[in-house]
Design a protein around this motif. Structure first.
Motif, PDB file in Angstrom:
ATOM      1  N   HIS A 138       3.022   1.875   8.931  1.00  0.00           N
ATOM      2  CA  HIS A 138       3.173   1.303   7.588  1.00  0.00           C
ATOM      3  C   HIS A 138       4.062   0.074   7.688  1.00  0.00           C
ATOM      4  O   HIS A 138       3.660  -1.021   7.333  1.00  0.00           O
ATOM      5  N   LYS A 178     -15.566   4.612   0.409  1.00  0.00           N
ATOM      6  CA  LYS A 178     -14.857   5.130   1.584  1.00  0.00           C
ATOM      7  C   LYS A 178     -15.447   4.577   2.875  1.00  0.00           C
ATOM      8  O   LYS A 178     -15.294   5.159   3.949  1.00  0.00           O
ATOM      9  N   ARG A 217      -2.543  13.392  10.178  1.00  0.00           N
ATOM     10  CA  ARG A 217      -2.456  12.933   8.785  1.00  0.00           C
ATOM     11  C   ARG A 217      -2.125  11.454   8.677  1.00  0.00           C
ATOM     12  O   ARG A 217      -2.272  10.857   7.613  1.00  0.00           O
ATOM     13  N   TRP A 218      -1.666  10.826   9.763  1.00  0.00           N
ATOM     14  CA  TRP A 218      -1.330   9.404   9.739  1.00  0.00           C
ATOM     15  C   TRP A 218      -2.397   8.529  10.382  1.00  0.00           C
ATOM     16  O   TRP A 218      -2.435   7.326  10.141  1.00  0.00           O
ATOM     17  N   ALA A 241       0.840  -1.201   0.000  1.00  0.00           N
ATOM     18  CA  ALA A 241       0.000   0.000   0.000  1.00  0.00           C
ATOM     19  C   ALA A 241       0.876   1.253   0.000  1.00  0.00           C
ATOM     20  O   ALA A 241       2.010   1.239   0.485  1.00  0.00           O
ATOM     21  N   GLN A 242       0.330   2.324  -0.545  1.00  0.00           N
ATOM     22  CA  GLN A 242       0.995   3.626  -0.427  1.00  0.00           C
ATOM     23  C   GLN A 242       1.083   3.958   1.059  1.00  0.00           C
ATOM     24  O   GLN A 242       0.078   3.884   1.767  1.00  0.00           O
ATOM     25  N   HIS A 284       0.640   5.131   4.588  1.00  0.00           N
ATOM     26  CA  HIS A 284      -0.328   5.979   5.306  1.00  0.00           C
ATOM     27  C   HIS A 284      -1.530   6.399   4.450  1.00  0.00           C
ATOM     28  O   HIS A 284      -2.205   7.385   4.765  1.00  0.00           O
ATOM     29  N   SER A 285      -1.791   5.638   3.378  1.00  0.00           N
ATOM     30  CA  SER A 285      -2.966   5.925   2.554  1.00  0.00           C
ATOM     31  C   SER A 285      -4.240   5.380   3.203  1.00  0.00           C
ATOM     32  O   SER A 285      -5.347   5.686   2.765  1.00  0.00           O
ATOM     33  N   ARG A 286      -4.071   4.568   4.239  1.00  0.00           N
ATOM     34  CA  ARG A 286      -5.219   4.008   4.973  1.00  0.00           C
ATOM     35  C   ARG A 286      -5.031   4.331   6.458  1.00  0.00           C
ATOM     36  O   ARG A 286      -4.686   3.452   7.258  1.00  0.00           O
TER      37      ARG A 286
END
Length: 252
Positions: free
Chosen positions: A78, A216, A123-124, A28-29, A31-33
């Motif tokens: 991550h 989402k 943001r994380w 996964a990218q 911290h995209s989740r």
């Protein structure tokens, strides 16, 4: 965690073992989740891992079979082998498995974890929306699942970094087709049949408790299944009244 199945596998594991890993997926990218949680579960002298997801500042939703004597939640991760500055490590003050959870049939395999302290949203680290009560995801919908579980049914390899994969929601009939086979405990009112067997993408050991994300919204929880797709997920929309009532009872 890059192999070929996306399916939680509780009934092939020892009783109470975690199930689910990402097969056929990719990293996964980072911290995209932000809603993803990694659970470190202690059962006596044994340690297991599961996934989960943040649904409010002080509650994580996961699978009831991920219960244990002590649970520590890692948010904002991550790479779970590193102490990243984004991570928040919080102990669980109390676990609330569904009162009707049945480990033999896997029915009602859902649990709320109350955190000892509120998560700091940034943001994380963030929450994910839950569906409306009894909302239905149409067969054919492409959703995604993520976790730090195994990436192969052949060996005990688990990735350090979060893996994800896209999976297709199947008709209930795909799991009900053989009532005497591995899906004989499938309950269409509270479970979802997910993962096209032709595509070989699934969750696996260690992914249990993680979210099935459609759009989402967290529509499912990785629960159980055989080593090949489809896998069986808890249908979150069925349990919205229970989730709301439990959270309301516990917080002002």
């Amino acid at each position: 965690m890059l192999i070929l199945i996306l399916l939680p596998v509780a009934f092939l594991l020892p009783p109470g073992a975690g199930a689910g890993e990402i097969i056929g997926g990719w990293e996964a990218q980072p911290h995209s989740r932000p809603y993803m949680a990694s659970l470190k579960i202690q059962r006596g002298n044994k340690s297991v891992r599961c996934g989960g997801f943040l649904v409010s500042e002080n509650f994580v939703l996961t699978a009831a079979h991920c219960n244990g004597d002590k649970i520590i939640v890692v948010l904002g991760a991550h790479d779970i082998t590193n102490e990243e500055r984004s991570q928040q490590v919080i102990t669980v003050s109390r676990a609330y498995p569904h009162q009707d959870y049945d480990k033999e049939s896997h029915n009602n395999d859902i649990m709320l974890l109350e955190l000892a302290e509120r998560a700091k949203l940034n943001r994380w680290v963030g929450t994910i929306a839950l569906p409306c009560a009894n909302e239905r995801v149409k067969p054919g919908a492409v959703c995604s699942v993520a976790g730090w579980g195994g990436t192969s049914t052949e060996c005990e390899s688990t990735p350090a970094r979060l893996q994800e994969v896209d999976v297709v929601v199947m008709q209930d009939a795909a799991c009900l087709r053989n009532p005497n086979g591995p899906y004989h405990n499938y309950n269409s009112s509270s479970m979802m049949c997910v993962g096209d067997p032709k595509m070989g993408k699934d969750s696996w050991k260690g992914d249990s408790g993680g979210p099935l994300v459609c759009g989402k919204t967290a529509q499912g929880v990785v629960s159980w299944g055989p080593p090949t797709p489809p896998g069986v997920y808890v249908k979150v929309s069925t349990f919205i009244p229970w989730i709301r009532a439990t959270m309301r009872k516990l917080q002002p």
